[in-house]
Every structure is written in structure tokens, then in C-alpha cells.
Design a protein around this motif. Structure first.
Motif, PDB file in Angstrom:
ATOM      1  N   ALA A   1      22.163 -15.416  13.791  1.00 19.95           N
ATOM      2  CA  ALA A   1      21.552 -15.648  15.108  1.00 19.95           C
ATOM      3  C   ALA A   1      22.594 -15.502  16.205  1.00 19.95           C
ATOM      4  O   ALA A   1      22.310 -14.943  17.278  1.00 19.95           O
ATOM      5  N   CYS A   2      23.818 -15.998  15.960  1.00 21.07           N
ATOM      6  CA  CYS A   2      24.885 -15.890  16.959  1.00 21.07           C
ATOM      7  C   CYS A   2      25.320 -14.445  17.138  1.00 21.07           C
ATOM      8  O   CYS A   2      25.710 -14.035  18.237  1.00 21.07           O
ATOM      9  N   ARG A   3      25.264 -13.680  16.074  1.00 24.73           N
ATOM     10  CA  ARG A   3      25.640 -12.260  16.164  1.00 24.73           C
ATOM     11  C   ARG A   3      24.557 -11.445  16.865  1.00 24.73           C
ATOM     12  O   ARG A   3      24.848 -10.481  17.570  1.00 24.73           O
ATOM     13  N   ASP A   4      23.308 -11.858  16.704  1.00 25.50           N
ATOM     14  CA  ASP A   4      22.191 -11.103  17.274  1.00 25.50           C
ATOM     15  C   ASP A   4      21.918 -11.445  18.732  1.00 25.50           C
ATOM     16  O   ASP A   4      21.360 -10.627  19.468  1.00 25.50           O
ATOM     17  N   SER A   5      22.276 -12.663  19.158  1.00 25.47           N
ATOM     18  CA  SER A   5      21.889 -13.124  20.498  1.00 25.47           C
ATOM     19  C   SER A   5      23.044 -13.811  21.202  1.00 25.47           C
ATOM     20  O   SER A   5      23.584 -14.808  20.695  1.00 25.47           O
ATOM     21  N   ASP A   6      23.417 -13.308  22.384  1.00 25.96           N
ATOM     22  CA  ASP A   6      24.448 -13.992  23.164  1.00 25.96           C
ATOM     23  C   ASP A   6      23.939 -15.323  23.698  1.00 25.96           C
ATOM     24  O   ASP A   6      24.727 -16.252  23.929  1.00 25.96           O
ATOM     25  N   ASP A   7      22.618 -15.460  23.870  1.00 22.94           N
ATOM     26  CA  ASP A   7      22.058 -16.743  24.304  1.00 22.94           C
ATOM     27  C   ASP A   7      22.275 -17.807  23.236  1.00 22.94           C
ATOM     28  O   ASP A   7      22.623 -18.959  23.541  1.00 22.94           O
ATOM     29  N   ALA A   8      22.084 -17.439  21.972  1.00 24.59           N
ATOM     30  CA  ALA A   8      22.320 -18.371  20.874  1.00 24.59           C
ATOM     31  C   ALA A   8      23.802 -18.713  20.766  1.00 24.59           C
ATOM     32  O   ALA A   8      24.177 -19.884  20.606  1.00 24.59           O
ATOM     33  N   LEU A   9      24.646 -17.701  20.854  1.00 22.56           N
ATOM     34  CA  LEU A   9      26.086 -17.932  20.739  1.00 22.56           C
ATOM     35  C   LEU A   9      26.592 -18.831  21.857  1.00 22.56           C
ATOM     36  O   LEU A   9      27.367 -19.775  21.610  1.00 22.56           O
ATOM     37  N   ASP A  10      26.164 -18.559  23.091  1.00 20.25           N
ATOM     38  CA  ASP A  10      26.601 -19.394  24.211  1.00 20.25           C
ATOM     39  C   ASP A  10      26.121 -20.838  24.059  1.00 20.25           C
ATOM     40  O   ASP A  10      26.820 -21.780  24.448  1.00 20.25           O
ATOM     41  N   ALA A  11      24.918 -21.027  23.497  1.00 21.06           N
ATOM     42  CA  ALA A  11      24.420 -22.385  23.279  1.00 21.06           C
ATOM     43  C   ALA A  11      25.330 -23.133  22.306  1.00 21.06           C
ATOM     44  O   ALA A  11      25.654 -24.307  22.516  1.00 21.06           O
ATOM     45  N   VAL A  12      25.769 -22.446  21.248  1.00 22.75           N
ATOM     46  CA  VAL A  12      26.687 -23.070  20.292  1.00 22.75           C
ATOM     47  C   VAL A  12      28.011 -23.410  20.970  1.00 22.75           C
ATOM     48  O   VAL A  12      28.566 -24.503  20.778  1.00 22.75           O
ATOM     49  N   LEU A  13      28.522 -22.501  21.774  1.00 17.01           N
ATOM     50  CA  LEU A  13      29.786 -22.746  22.470  1.00 17.01           C
ATOM     51  C   LEU A  13      29.661 -23.946  23.414  1.00 17.01           C
ATOM     52  O   LEU A  13      30.587 -24.761  23.533  1.00 17.01           O
ATOM     53  N   CYS A  14      28.527 -24.070  24.082  1.00 16.26           N
ATOM     54  CA  CYS A  14      28.301 -25.229  24.959  1.00 16.26           C
ATOM     55  C   CYS A  14      28.323 -26.529  24.165  1.00 16.26           C
ATOM     56  O   CYS A  14      28.896 -27.535  24.606  1.00 16.26           O
ATOM     57  N   ALA A  15      27.693 -26.507  22.980  1.00 13.92           N
ATOM     58  CA  ALA A  15      27.662 -27.704  22.141  1.00 13.92           C
ATOM     59  C   ALA A  15      29.055 -28.041  21.616  1.00 13.92           C
ATOM     60  O   ALA A  15      29.395 -29.217  21.448  1.00 13.92           O
ATOM     61  N   VAL A  16      29.863 -27.014  21.345  1.00 15.20           N
ATOM     62  CA  VAL A  16      31.240 -27.233  20.896  1.00 15.20           C
ATOM     63  C   VAL A  16      32.049 -27.924  21.994  1.00 15.20           C
ATOM     64  O   VAL A  16      32.743 -28.923  21.745  1.00 15.20           O
ATOM     65  N   VAL A  17      31.971 -27.413  23.220  1.00 13.61           N
ATOM     66  CA  VAL A  17      32.713 -28.027  24.326  1.00 13.61           C
ATOM     67  C   VAL A  17      32.236 -29.455  24.556  1.00 13.61           C
ATOM     68  O   VAL A  17      33.035 -30.358  24.827  1.00 13.61           O
ATOM     69  N   ALA A  18      30.930 -29.682  24.428  1.00 12.60           N
ATOM     70  CA  ALA A  18      30.408 -31.041  24.580  1.00 12.60           C
ATOM     71  C   ALA A  18      31.027 -31.971  23.546  1.00 12.60           C
ATOM     72  O   ALA A  18      31.376 -33.120  23.851  1.00 12.60           O
ATOM     73  N   GLY A  19      31.188 -31.476  22.312  1.00 15.58           N
ATOM     74  CA  GLY A  19      31.800 -32.285  21.274  1.00 15.58           C
ATOM     75  C   GLY A  19      33.271 -32.550  21.537  1.00 15.58           C
ATOM     76  O   GLY A  19      33.766 -33.669  21.336  1.00 15.58           O
ATOM     77  N   LEU A  20      33.982 -31.526  22.001  1.00 15.81           N
ATOM     78  CA  LEU A  20      35.396 -31.707  22.321  1.00 15.81           C
ATOM     79  C   LEU A  20      35.563 -32.699  23.468  1.00 15.81           C
ATOM     80  O   LEU A  20      36.487 -33.521  23.463  1.00 15.81           O
TER      81      LEU A  20
END
Length: 253
Positions: free
Chosen positions: A193-212
Motif C-alpha cells: 500500500a505504501c509503494r502504491d500510494s503516496d497518501d498511504a506512505l505519508d500517513a505512515v510517516l505522520c504516525a511515525v513522527v507522532a510516535g517519536l
């Protein structure tokens, strides 16, 4: 502990949402979807998570707001500004630009303003339901800018959005590099999903920063800008790989 990421678009069909489950400093993507959340569902995502990163401006420049209010009042006191920068860029935009070399979109002058209008309504819904929203990033909702975070992590931060073959190739490479840089991040069944969609990838990156941020691994607002950030919003940036964290340990790689 759950953190969430929302790649917010004015179009719900382009809005990506990710949820990460954390065990210590290890994170696993447990939910990821694009186009599956209306405004009520987005608020539910925020309420379930300890911290949520949203890729969207959460406010407008003070100078722009004052300019529009003066114009509505008749415009008698308006003067042509020497530069439009104070009207188009927030304090946090200028800080990110100087800090990373990546220039955020101007919320008062570009199409991202439409997404910001939706974001403002979401924040109002959360506030009415009892969720404390601090636009300066001191609460459960943070403004995040994935491109700037990627630049700090020394990962590809440009050219990975869209479906053009070269953009897809860059996104594939980015996901591969994420796996190497962040071995503590498990995409499990959501790698494709992250490879197919930049919207999905950016959502994961946002969640990562939130965790950090939840773990104290992000920069804080400069004290002299805190008051402005409480109105305009503040983009939360992660500490770089070589930056010390509050407890003296390096960012996990």
C-alpha cells in the motif's frame, strides 16, 4: 500505545490514515487506508490514539488574518506590503525552510488552503467533543510535514508523489530505504500500500513522527515563537539521526 497519522486532503478520497501500535520503541502498522474516513471517522481516529500527526496546516499567518479582517472592515488602513512573505508564510513555515531547506506550501496562497479549511473544521469538532487541541503541538494533535522529516532523516524527500513511472520508482526506493533506516518500523501487510500510494506512505510517516514526539524525540517550539505558534500552528520536526534525544540516546536506526 497507539499513534495515528492523517495525510489530510480536501477530498476524502485522497485522505490517507494510518495507525501504529508501539511496544517500547518498536512500531507496527496495524491500520492503513486511503479514502475510507469521513470527518467523524477521522475524529474517532484521533480520539483513539495517544498522539496524531496531521499533514496539513492547522492555521494561517497572523498577518494574513489581520489583512483579511481589515479588508472586510473596508480596507481603509490597508497598505501594499513591501513583501507578501508575512501574508503567505507562517513563522513555522519560515523555520522549517531555514532548518531543512524544504519550503512548505503557503496556506494562504496555494491550493493546500482548501485542506486547511477542512482541518480547521476537524479541530473544531475535536474541541467541541472535549479533545484539547494545541496548535503549537503540545497536545494530542500535531502538525507534521513528511517531506521535511524525510530530509532530516537523509531519505528521499522529493519526487515520490504521483503515479508517473519515475515517481513510483522513487517511492519504491524510499520504502526500501525506510526499512533499512528504521528497522523498528514493521509495515507488515501494508508494504505494498505504501509503494502504491503516496497518501498511504505519508500517513505512515505522520504516525511515525507522532510516535517519536510522544517519546520526546522531536524538536520543541522556540520559546519566543510559542505565542505565535498557538494561533498559526507549528510543524513538529523529528530530531535527526545525529541529534541527541532528551534522555541522551540517539534516534533509533
Amino acid at each position: 500505545m497507539l499513534t495515528a497519522g492523517i495525510d489530510l486532503s480536501a477530498d476524502p478520497r485522497k485522505t490517507g490514515v494510518a495507525t501504529l501500535a508501539w511496544s517500547g520503541e518498536d512500531a507496527t502498522v496495524v491500520e492503513l487506508a486511503v479514502g475510507a474516513h469521513d470527518d467523524d471517522a477521522l475524529c474517532d481516529v484521533v480520539r483513539r490514539a495517544a498522539t496524531t500527526g496531521i499533514d496539513c496546516p492547522v492555521g494561517w499567518p497572523d498577518a494574513f488574518v489581520e489583512y483579511v479582517v481589515a479588508h472586510r472592515a473596508g480596507g481603509h488602513d490597508l497598505v501594499v506590503p513591501e513583501t507578501r512573505r508575512p501574508l503567505t508564510y507562517r513563522a513555522t513555515d519560515l523555520h522549517v525552510w531555514q532548518r531543512t531547506g524544504v519550503r512548505p506550501l503557503a496556506v494562504s496562497a496555494e491550493r493546500i488552503g482548501a485542506a486547511a479549511m477542512r482541518c480547521a473544521a476537524l479541530l473544531a469538532m475535536l474541541t467541541r467533543s472535549g479533545t484539547v487541541v494545541d496548535r503549537a503541538g503540545g497536545g494530542p494533535v500535531l502538525e507534521v510535514y513528511p517531506a521535511a522529516s524525510l530530509k532530516i532523516w537523509q531519505l528521499p524527500h522529493r519526487g515520490y508523489k504521483g503515479d508517473a513511472p519515475e515517481n513510483r520508482a522513487t517511492r519504491e526506493d524510499l520504502v526500501d530505504q525506510l526499512a533499512i533506516a528504521f528497522p523498528w518500523l514493521d509495515l507488515v501487510g501494508f508494504d505494498r500500500a505504501c509503494r502504491d500510494s503516496d497518501d498511504a506512505l505519508d500517513a505512515v510517516l505522520c504516525a511515525v513522527v507522532a510516535g517519536l514526539a510522544h517519546h520526546g524525540r522531536c524538536e520543541t517550539v522556540p520559546e519566543d515563537l510559542r505565542d505565535t505558534a498557538s494561533r498559526e500552528g507549528w510543524i513538529v520536526l523529528p530530531l535527526g539521526a545525529s541529534d541527541p534525544t532528551r534522555d541522551g540516546t540517539p534516534l533509533p536506526r
